[in-house]
Design an enzyme around this catalytic site. Structure first.
Site, PDB file in Angstrom:
ATOM      1  N   LYS A 281       0.840  -1.195   0.000  1.00 26.01           N
ATOM      2  CA  LYS A 281       0.000   0.000   0.000  1.00 26.01           C
ATOM      3  C   LYS A 281       0.876   1.247   0.000  1.00 26.01           C
ATOM      4  O   LYS A 281       1.999   1.213   0.510  1.00 26.01           O
ATOM      5  CB  LYS A 281      -0.864   0.031   1.274  1.00 26.01           C
ATOM      6  CG  LYS A 281      -1.960  -0.993   1.322  1.00 26.01           C
ATOM      7  CD  LYS A 281      -2.759  -0.837   2.609  1.00 26.01           C
ATOM      8  CE  LYS A 281      -3.894  -1.851   2.642  1.00 26.01           C
ATOM      9  NZ  LYS A 281      -4.878  -1.674   1.568  1.00 26.01           N
ATOM     10  N   ARG A 355     -10.111 -11.516   1.880  1.00 29.03           N
ATOM     11  CA  ARG A 355     -10.960 -12.566   1.315  1.00 29.03           C
ATOM     12  C   ARG A 355     -10.289 -13.934   1.425  1.00 29.03           C
ATOM     13  O   ARG A 355     -10.956 -14.963   1.489  1.00 29.03           O
ATOM     14  CB  ARG A 355     -11.304 -12.207  -0.129  1.00 29.03           C
ATOM     15  CG  ARG A 355     -10.116 -12.107  -1.027  1.00 29.03           C
ATOM     16  CD  ARG A 355     -10.407 -11.345  -2.309  1.00 29.03           C
ATOM     17  NE  ARG A 355     -10.494  -9.904  -2.090  1.00 29.03           N
ATOM     18  CZ  ARG A 355     -10.797  -9.014  -3.031  1.00 29.03           C
ATOM     19  NH1 ARG A 355     -11.073  -9.421  -4.250  1.00 29.03           N
ATOM     20  NH2 ARG A 355     -10.837  -7.740  -2.752  1.00 29.03           N
TER      21      ARG A 355
HETATM   22  N1  BES Z   1      -7.980  -3.788   4.410  1.00 29.08           N
HETATM   23  C1  BES Z   1      -8.105  -3.396   3.045  1.00 29.08           C
HETATM   24  C2  BES Z   1      -9.408  -2.646   2.767  1.00 29.08           C
HETATM   25  C3  BES Z   1      -9.539  -1.284   3.396  1.00 29.08           C
HETATM   26  C4  BES Z   1      -9.199  -0.161   2.673  1.00 29.08           C
HETATM   27  C5  BES Z   1     -10.051  -1.128   4.663  1.00 29.08           C
HETATM   28  C6  BES Z   1      -9.345   1.093   3.232  1.00 29.08           C
HETATM   29  C7  BES Z   1     -10.197   0.120   5.223  1.00 29.08           C
HETATM   30  C8  BES Z   1      -9.852   1.238   4.514  1.00 29.08           C
HETATM   31  C9  BES Z   1      -8.094  -4.622   2.144  1.00 29.08           C
HETATM   32  O1  BES Z   1      -7.322  -5.684   2.583  1.00 29.08           O
HETATM   33  C10 BES Z   1      -7.536  -4.205   0.839  1.00 29.08           C
HETATM   34  O2  BES Z   1      -6.403  -3.847   0.801  1.00 29.08           O
HETATM   35  N2  BES Z   1      -8.335  -4.260  -0.215  1.00 29.08           N
HETATM   36  C11 BES Z   1      -7.900  -3.878  -1.513  1.00 29.08           C
HETATM   37  C12 BES Z   1      -8.373  -4.903  -2.500  1.00 29.08           C
HETATM   38  C13 BES Z   1      -7.793  -4.744  -3.864  1.00 29.08           C
HETATM   39  C14 BES Z   1      -6.311  -5.033  -3.838  1.00 29.08           C
HETATM   40  C15 BES Z   1      -8.503  -5.674  -4.808  1.00 29.08           C
HETATM   41  C16 BES Z   1      -8.502  -2.501  -1.804  1.00 29.08           C
HETATM   42  O3  BES Z   1      -9.624  -2.245  -1.420  1.00 29.08           O
HETATM   43  O4  BES Z   1      -7.784  -1.698  -2.406  1.00 29.08           O
HETATM   44 MN    MN Z   2      -5.312  -5.488   1.987  1.00 32.49          MN
END
Ligand code: BES
Ligand code: MN
Ligand code: ZN
Length: 501
Positions: A281, A355
């Site tokens: 991230k 997931r």
């Molecule tokens: N934990 C994150 C989702 C999230 C994002 C929670 C912002 C709270 C605030 C999750 O694990 C994630 O990183 N999801 C990705 C999925 C993508 C890589 C398909 C996302 O939402 O960007």
């Molecule tokens: Mn994630």
């Protein structure tokens, strides 16, 4: 830590306001019924009339007006009027928020004893429960790591006043429910606030187990070897980049005399920190990812509340815990994982880890006898693109079960709204080399995440709450400071007290 910091009674006081011994007597007022406040002009030496005339108080939702009570006939020294907004769209949620707004304000002013007058129409059991809950939620202190400016002030007594003695018995039970649910919401919020360096996977698993054991429930903590033995390749895969090993916590609530079926399976995402792994991230706001275990904390807190309130059905909680880190041993984009269900997954993005851990946990809940599944997870950024920061995403099948969960959530004051799961979306999860990929691309991200989870639900009635947008508030509101919100917990608790099929 597992016990609420400020465990105290939520008193239910009966009868005349004059006799209530409190520092702050709280009454609610609807914006179109300010005239009803005229009975307070005498005890406040005209202050109420003045405040209304100058529009200092208009009754808008969560607006506050404080004034001394000058009449010696009252034991309370001060009156607070809280705006309830319009009576036309009044709701349980508004009542809870109004109570929170007063509680937060009272804390700021170091007022330590308050009593909320539940006058008709807010003297029904669900309103009294909401008020008790709201007052309790206001006790949460987000500054838990401060040593210099720590807010050590604590509210000493909280009460709900019910005038009609015929309503007092029901009110007492309702206030107790609100108190218990509010307290466990606050415990979950404290866990959400804990950073990744103190709330590591093993520490979190122990905390969850303590919460459950304290409520008399049976708990098992599966370690990395047990998890591997069960073939949970997805949970192992997510965890393998971290020095902190994965855990799977299994909580069983089996009340005496409960029917064999249904068994409600609650599954919560427990990523103690989500860096994104190798698909890392960006740095901005990454600190927020300490609350990527909010779903797990919600399940633990909800189960404890269900147990304390004597829920009538069996509940099994399955909580997968891991840390998503990059490192020499980390999962790579392109890796193929074998899930406990046997299905294979090509990992296109290691940041879609929630997931993966949930897939193995949902499958385990089914294997352990759950007849209905509800999972709760900070799963996708995409859900807040779709629904913003005030509404959780709701998914699942069949429609009747999802609709039931929606109705319960609505009553509980947890905003959520269904998004579609049309089969065409599933094409986005096709892999060239495995049964599916773990990310469906940019469009419909919250939906494809839900469709991924569905692969592991064994066709059971299932609902999925995506709380990524709602679990954490970025801005303070009069009724909720910024930080963890306890989204979804009330829904899980209330669900255990409803009939579902
Ligand atoms: N934990 C994150 C989702 C999230 C994002 C929670 C912002 C709270 C605030 C999750 O694990 C994630 O990183 N999801 C990705 C999925 C993508 C890589 C398909 C996302 O939402 O960007
Ligand atoms: Mn994630
Ligand atoms: Zn995550």
């Amino acid at each position: 830590m597992d016990v609420p910091e400020q465990s105290k009674q939520m008193d239910v006081l009966e009868g005349d306001f004059k006799t209530v011994d409190t520092d702050l007597l709280v009454i609610g007022a609807f914006e179109e019924r300010l005239g009803a406040l005229s009975i307070w002009s005498q005890p406040t030496a005209g202050e109420i009339d003045r405040g209304i005339a100058t529009k200092e108080f208009t009754g808008k939702a969560y607006e506050l007006f404080l004034t001394p009570i000058t009449n010696d006939g009252y034991r309370a020294r001060r009156l607070a009027v809280v705006g309830l907004g319009s009576s036309g769209d009044f709701s349980v949620e508004r009542a809870r928020r109004a109570a929170s707004a007063v509680g937060l304000h009272a804390r700021q002013r170091k007022i330590s004893r308050l009593a909320f007058a539940a006058e008709p129409p807010i003297d029904t059991p669900d309103m009294v429960q909401a008020i008790a809950e709201g007052l309790t939620l206001a006790e949460f202190d987000p500054g838990q790591y401060k040593t210099l400016e720590r807010d050590t002030f604590a509210i000493q007594s909280l009460g709900v006043i019910v005038k009609d003695p015929a309503r007092a018995i029901a009110a007492r039970a309702a206030a107790h429910r609100g108190r218990v649910i509010g307290e466990w919401c606050n415990v979950a919020r404290r866990l959400d606030n804990e950073p990744g360096n103190s709330l590591t996977t093993t520490v979190f698993a122990d905390r969850v187990a303590d919460i459950a054991r304290g409520g008399g429930m049976a708990v098992e903590i599966l370690d990395e070897r047990a998890i591997a033995k069960l073939g949970m390749g997805m949970l192992i895969g997510v965890a393998q980049g971290s020095h902190h090993p994965p855990r799977l916590v299994v909580i069983r609530y089996e009340p005496a005399g409960a029917p064999v079926s249904p068994v409600l399976g609650l599954v919560g995402k427990g990523i103690t920190f989500d860096t994104g792994g190798i698909s890392m991230k960006p740095a901005a706001d990454m600190d927020r990812m300490k609350d990527d275990m909010a779903g797990a904390a919600a399940v633990a807190a909800a189960m404890r509340a269900i147990a304390e309130l004597g829920g009538p059905v069996r509940v099994i909680g399955v909580i997968p815990i891991a840390e998503n880190m990059p490192g020499g041993g980390a999962l790579r984009p392109g890796d193929v994982l074998k899930s406990a269900s046997g299905k294979t997954v090509e990992v296109l993005n290691t940041d879609a880890e929630g997931r993966l851990v949930l897939g193995d946990a949902l499958w385990y809940a089914h294997q352990q006898g759950a007849t209905h599944l509800v999972d709760i997870a900070t799963l996708t950024g995409a859900v807040s693109v779709a629904l913003g920061r005030i509404t959780s995403g709701l998914f699942g099948a069949p429609e009747a079960f999802v609709e039931h969960v929606r109705a319960v959530a609505n009553r509980a004051g947890d905003r959520c709204w269904p998004l579609p799961m049309f089969p065409e979306y599933r094409d986005q999860l096709r892999s060239d080399i495995a049964d599916m990929v773990n990310t469906g691309g940019r469009v419909a991200g919250a939906i494809t995440a839900a469709l991924f989870l569905q692969e592991f639900t064994a066709g059971l009635p299932w609902a999925h709450l995506d709380i990524a947008g709602t679990a954490w508030a970025d801005e303070s509101k009069p009724f909720m400071p910024k930080g963890p919100t306890a989204a979804g917990i009330r829904t899980l608790v209330e669900l255990a007290f409803t009939e579902f099929r």
